[in-house]
Design a protein around this motif. Structure first.
Motif, PDB file in Angstrom:
ATOM      1  N   LYS A   2      40.600 -37.075 -76.716  1.00 20.11           N
ATOM      2  CA  LYS A   2      39.834 -36.401 -77.682  1.00 20.11           C
ATOM      3  C   LYS A   2      38.763 -35.558 -77.092  1.00 20.11           C
ATOM      4  O   LYS A   2      38.430 -34.451 -77.448  1.00 20.11           O
ATOM      5  N   MET A   3      37.942 -36.294 -76.042  1.00 11.28           N
ATOM      6  CA  MET A   3      36.789 -35.491 -75.440  1.00 11.28           C
ATOM      7  C   MET A   3      37.170 -34.285 -74.744  1.00 11.28           C
ATOM      8  O   MET A   3      36.604 -33.271 -74.658  1.00 11.28           O
TER       9      MET A   3
ATOM     10  N   GLN B 295      38.179 -26.919 -76.675  1.00 14.16           N
ATOM     11  CA  GLN B 295      38.023 -25.998 -78.366  1.00 14.16           C
ATOM     12  C   GLN B 295      36.516 -25.740 -78.097  1.00 14.16           C
ATOM     13  O   GLN B 295      36.187 -24.993 -79.106  1.00 14.16           O
ATOM     14  N   GLY B 296      35.417 -25.796 -77.288  1.00 19.44           N
ATOM     15  CA  GLY B 296      34.111 -25.494 -77.443  1.00 19.44           C
ATOM     16  C   GLY B 296      33.513 -26.456 -78.194  1.00 19.44           C
ATOM     17  O   GLY B 296      32.221 -26.001 -78.652  1.00 19.44           O
ATOM     18  N   ILE B 297      34.003 -27.538 -78.585  1.00 20.96           N
ATOM     19  CA  ILE B 297      33.181 -28.374 -79.268  1.00 20.96           C
ATOM     20  C   ILE B 297      32.274 -29.351 -78.313  1.00 20.96           C
ATOM     21  O   ILE B 297      32.732 -29.918 -77.522  1.00 20.96           O
TER      22      ILE B 297
END
Length: 198
Positions: free
Chosen positions: A78-79, A85-87
């Motif tokens: 997830k990381m 995604q730029g999150i």
């Protein structure tokens, strides 16, 4: 217990567990500094099984190792996805069980996963209980040093419940202490608790 254990084995195979990401904030400025990973299990028959219930059962069986590994791999995946995604969530804190931590190849396994998923190690925090650290001080020092060298941060959970000497705080490469809730619960009601916390 047997029914629950079998249900857990199936849940692991089917990946029926869920990860929740609980935000952590800096109190002085209200800025989100990261997230702590929480494991949840919503079983079709038993409903929402309390974490304490299924984690304790996992620790008493051989399930805690594959469960812990699944959690860590999911977090890394997830990381990696969020980064693409730029999150940016800040630091991601993952709890590690005592059984997982005391494996001889634990540090190597963690570093392999970090590399495999192209995770920035500086964004990762490993959380281990004080009692798990004190089981084998020499092993703990070796593991923590290897993780810290790779820029992974170390947090000590449930601090104050074990019998560790304060000198270990100087010797271990620790970034964060999470004081046990028994000290926090009565803050303000008892002066001695406030003194210890401060």
């Amino acid at each position: 217990r047997l029914i629950m254990e079998n249900a857990m084995r199936k849940a692991l195979v089917n990946e029926d567990f869920e990860l929740y990401f609980q935000p952590q904030y800096s109190v002085p400025n209200g800025v989100m500094t990261g997230v702590e990973v929480l494991l949840r299990w919503d079983h079709p028959q038993f409903g929402n099984v309390k974490p304490l219930e299924f984690i304790n059962l996992a620790e008493r069986t051989d399930l805690i190792i594959p469960l812990g590994e699944w959690v860590f791999q999911q977090v890394c995946e997830k990381m990696s996805l969020w980064y693409q995604q730029g999150i940016r969530l800040g630091r991601v804190s993952v709890n590690v069980s005592a059984n997982q931590f005391k494996r001889k190849d634990f540090a190597e396994w963690v570093l392999f996963q970090v590399q495999r998923y192209s995770v920035d190690p500086a964004q990762l925090e490993i959380e281990i209980t004080e009692s798990a650290l004190m089981e084998d001080v020499e092993h703990s020092l070796t593991v923590l040093t290897a993780l810290r060298r790779a820029q992974i941060r170390i947090a000590i959970d449930d601090f104050g419940t074990g019998y560790s000497s304060l000198s270990y705080l100087r010797d271990f490469p620790i970034d964060k202490l999470k004081i046990d809730q028994s000290f926090i619960r009565e803050l303000g009601a008892r002066a001695d608790g406030s003194v210890i916390v401060s």
